[in-house]
Design a protein around this motif. Structure first.
Motif, PDB file in Angstrom:
ATOM      1  N   TYR A 158       0.813  -1.213   0.000  1.00 52.91           N
ATOM      2  CA  TYR A 158       0.000   0.000   0.000  1.00 52.91           C
ATOM      3  C   TYR A 158       0.849   1.267   0.000  1.00 52.91           C
ATOM      4  CZ  TYR A 158      -4.852   1.648   0.646  1.00 52.91           C
ATOM      5  OH  TYR A 158      -6.108   2.177   0.477  1.00 52.91           O
ATOM      6  N   GLY A 159       2.041   1.180  -0.574  1.00 55.62           N
ATOM      7  CA  GLY A 159       2.894   2.361  -0.690  1.00 55.62           C
ATOM      8  C   GLY A 159       3.626   2.699   0.586  1.00 55.62           C
ATOM      9  N   LYS A 160       4.604   3.605   0.457  1.00 52.67           N
ATOM     10  CA  LYS A 160       5.442   3.954   1.604  1.00 52.67           C
ATOM     11  C   LYS A 160       4.951   5.190   2.352  1.00 52.67           C
ATOM     12  CE  LYS A 160       8.945   6.905  -0.657  1.00 52.67           C
ATOM     13  NZ  LYS A 160       8.267   7.054  -1.951  1.00 52.67           N
ATOM     14  N   ASP A 161       4.059   5.972   1.743  1.00 50.72           N
ATOM     15  CA  ASP A 161       3.575   7.182   2.403  1.00 50.72           C
ATOM     16  C   ASP A 161       2.178   7.516   1.879  1.00 50.72           C
ATOM     17  OD1 ASP A 161       3.936   8.417  -0.128  1.00 50.72           O
ATOM     18  OD2 ASP A 161       5.973   9.025   0.399  1.00 50.72           O
ATOM     19  N   ILE A 162       1.615   8.600   2.405  1.00 49.96           N
ATOM     20  CA  ILE A 162       0.235   8.956   2.076  1.00 49.96           C
ATOM     21  C   ILE A 162       0.078   9.336   0.608  1.00 49.96           C
ATOM     22  CG2 ILE A 162       0.502  11.385   2.752  1.00 49.96           C
ATOM     23  CD1 ILE A 162      -2.346  11.203   3.913  1.00 49.96           C
ATOM     24  N   GLY A 188       5.855   3.945  -7.132  1.00 51.85           N
ATOM     25  CA  GLY A 188       7.040   3.796  -6.293  1.00 51.85           C
ATOM     26  C   GLY A 188       7.994   2.704  -6.708  1.00 51.85           C
ATOM     27  N   ASN A 189       7.849   2.176  -7.917  1.00 49.86           N
ATOM     28  CA  ASN A 189       8.711   1.113  -8.426  1.00 49.86           C
ATOM     29  C   ASN A 189       8.762  -0.095  -7.504  1.00 49.86           C
ATOM     30  OD1 ASN A 189      10.254   0.151 -10.567  1.00 49.86           O
ATOM     31  ND2 ASN A 189      12.185   0.707  -9.607  1.00 49.86           N
ATOM     32  N   ARG A 190       7.620  -0.374  -6.867  1.00 53.46           N
ATOM     33  CA  ARG A 190       7.514  -1.578  -6.050  1.00 53.46           C
ATOM     34  C   ARG A 190       6.083  -2.102  -6.158  1.00 53.46           C
ATOM     35  NH1 ARG A 190       8.410  -0.079   0.126  1.00 53.46           N
ATOM     36  NH2 ARG A 190       7.844  -2.273   0.320  1.00 53.46           N
ATOM     37  N   LEU A 191       5.926  -3.385  -5.928  1.00 48.50           N
ATOM     38  CA  LEU A 191       4.619  -4.013  -6.054  1.00 48.50           C
ATOM     39  C   LEU A 191       3.626  -3.405  -5.065  1.00 48.50           C
ATOM     40  CD1 LEU A 191       3.146  -6.462  -7.495  1.00 48.50           C
ATOM     41  CD2 LEU A 191       3.624  -7.723  -5.381  1.00 48.50           C
ATOM     42  N   SER A 192       2.440  -3.112  -5.549  1.00 49.83           N
ATOM     43  CA  SER A 192       1.355  -2.650  -4.685  1.00 49.83           C
ATOM     44  C   SER A 192       0.070  -3.362  -5.088  1.00 49.83           C
ATOM     45  CB  SER A 192       1.160  -1.132  -4.816  1.00 49.83           C
ATOM     46  OG  SER A 192       0.531  -0.815  -6.055  1.00 49.83           O
ATOM     47  N   ALA A 209      -2.407   7.449  -1.997  1.00 51.82           N
ATOM     48  CA  ALA A 209      -3.426   8.151  -2.782  1.00 51.82           C
ATOM     49  C   ALA A 209      -3.394   7.705  -4.240  1.00 51.82           C
ATOM     50  CB  ALA A 209      -3.219   9.661  -2.681  1.00 51.82           C
ATOM     51  N   LEU A 210      -2.197   7.557  -4.804  1.00 58.26           N
ATOM     52  CA  LEU A 210      -2.075   7.097  -6.189  1.00 58.26           C
ATOM     53  C   LEU A 210      -2.568   5.659  -6.330  1.00 58.26           C
ATOM     54  CD1 LEU A 210       1.421   8.580  -7.134  1.00 58.26           C
ATOM     55  CD2 LEU A 210      -0.819   9.372  -7.939  1.00 58.26           C
ATOM     56  N   ILE A 211      -2.196   4.817  -5.374  1.00 61.09           N
ATOM     57  CA  ILE A 211      -2.644   3.418  -5.413  1.00 61.09           C
ATOM     58  C   ILE A 211      -4.155   3.345  -5.350  1.00 61.09           C
ATOM     59  CG2 ILE A 211      -2.640   1.251  -4.102  1.00 61.09           C
ATOM     60  CD1 ILE A 211       0.305   1.979  -3.333  1.00 61.09           C
TER      61      ILE A 211
END
Length: 306
Positions: A167-171, A235-239, A175-177
């Motif tokens: 779910y991403g590293k920050d808010i 973020g160049n990581r799986l979400s 939001a994008l996810i």
């Protein structure tokens, strides 16, 4: 956090990695032995001191979970399910079909989490869940996880994503996810409900699915990948957005085999996610992934919910 090594033996589970804990960078060594559960490591403080520490089991579980979560983003690491450190497997309550539970199955599988399923086969099965207070809004899907009985599909998906670092590293990333995930809802709903339509309505719906996937939704996601040139949407990581999109690509291709012909980056994303060890296992025959909802499945659903 970057996971450096994973080795699973028959008598103990052994993990190495790095994690941030209470503002400090830890090089951790997580071990799970019969009768003994602890985490040891070294903390490099801002003053340059190197302090050896032993932590409580609750911190072990959190750190070990972080190691596991990081592995979902790195296909080079052989990721194992969370059975060694979980109190119990999530239990999914639904009927034996895709419908609104399939995205939950996909996300748990991508996170490497083993789960059990209790299938409703009759109207009485559904009524039993309602009468015992398990369904807050009298509806399924319902997932038993971490002592909760969660309902509402998006709430369940968001909890899983947050718990397993999808779910991403920050808010801002979250939001994008969320934006990308919500952007898939309309098309996913059309694909999900397609098997349940009357025969007279299917041709028109299929035309609509083809038009919207080719001209609205897939171009938008192709543009996102083009704009940053990275492997994943955020973020160049799986979400969870990557997992949901990969699922949607597979399901749309079942209805329109050439739908991805003009979207090379989406094809590459699908291949990349599909080759992650946890997802690759889920895509194999005999897994808990459900096939296209056939007539028998549709009849069971109508008996349950009509």
């Amino acid at each position: 956090m970057h996971c450096t090594n994973v080795n699973i033996g028959k008598k103990e589970s052994f993990y190495k990695g790095e994690a941030e804990f209470q503002g400090e960078c830890l090089k951790i060594q997580v071990s799970e032995k019969p009768g003994s559960t602890r985490i040891t490591g070294h903390s490099a403080s801002p003053l340059g001191e190197d302090t050896e520490m032993t932590m409580k089991k609750s911190v072990l579980q959190e750190a070990a979970e972080r190691v596991w979560r990081r592995m979902s983003c790195d296909p080079g690491l052989q990721r194992k399910p969370h059975t060694a450190i979980m109190a119990g497997k999530p239990i999914l309550h639904y009927f034996d079909g895709r419908a609104r539970m399939e995205s939950i199955r996909w996300l748990l599988a991508a996170a490497g989490v083993e789960f059990e399923e209790k299938f409703m086969k009759t109207r009485e099965d559904l009524e039993k869940l309602r009468k015992d207070g398990s369904l807050m809004f009298q509806q399924v899907p319902m997932v038993e996880i971490d002592g909760m009985k969660l309902v509402q599909t998006r709430a369940i998906l968001n909890y899983i994503a947050a718990k397993y670092n999808l779910y991403g590293k920050d808010i801002k990333e979250r939001a994008l996810i969320d934006m990308y995930s919500e952007g898939m809802v309309d098309l996913n709903e059309m694909v999900l409900l397609y098997p349940y339509l009357p025969s007279r309505d299917k041709d028109g719906r299929l035309t609509q699915i083809k038009e919207k996937s080719r001209n609205r939704y897939f171009p938008a996601f192709e543009k996102v990948l083009t704009s940053h040139g990275q492997d994943y949407l955020v973020g160049n990581r799986l979400s969870k957005a990557d997992v949901h999109l990969t699922e949607l690509l597979y399901h749309t291709e079942e209805l329109d085999s050439t739908v991805l012909a003009n979207f090379p980056l989406l094809k590459a994303l699908r291949t990349r996610v599909s080759n992650l060890p946890t997802v690759k296992k889920f895509l194999q025959p005999g897994s808990q992934r459900k096939p296209f909802d056939d007539r028998k499945c549709v009849e069971i659903a109508r008996k349950l919910f009509s």
